[in-house]
Write an enzyme that holds these catalytic residues in place. Sequence first.
Site: not given
Length: 207
Positions: A34, A59, A87, A110, A114, A187
């Site tokens: 994930e 994460e 990352d 996300d 911007k 979700e």
Amino acid sequence: MPPRDDPYANPPRLPEDEVELPSLLKGDGPLELEIGPGRGAFIIERAAECADHRLVGLEIRRKYACLVDAKLAELGFGARARVFSEDARLALPRMGPEGCLDRAFILFPDPWWKKKHRKRLVVVDPVIAEVGRLLRDDGELFVVTDVPERAEQYEARLSAAPFLAPAGTEGPRIDYNPFGTARTNREKHAENDGLPVYRLLYRRRSR
């Protein structure tokens, strides 16, 4: 007054050199990745529901990596489910072996509206290529968003990858979550509020 200690100063990290994913976990069940588990609702519920699956999360936020990895251990899943503070764009190229993953999840990345944040997008060609390298033949990539514009962008990008094939009979979009009861918090909120969720399912073509 001395600075307060950072409780997340030493998050779980991958080895700095090449990483053999199967060596990180115990067992020999399906291996899943994930990207961006956030607060960990999905990976925790997935570990509970699929008792033989091995799960790795990447994460970027140290706090969440620390909290979720610790929670997995507390629940007794730590031998076969881990979250690392990494990352994904930098970690994936170090990961192997080729074809080791049964499944990869990118759930509600996300949107980074911007312009200056576009460099942080997750569903981009280099990440897609690395996921494709790690997936076994016929392995699955599941991408979910609740942002219609992003769904269109993700679908265009993923469908352009020559090593991915839409898993649905009429394309990559499916109107349900085929992976049991595990859900991200986002979700769950969308389903409870009756908001649309866009799900894209692809399979890795044979090499």
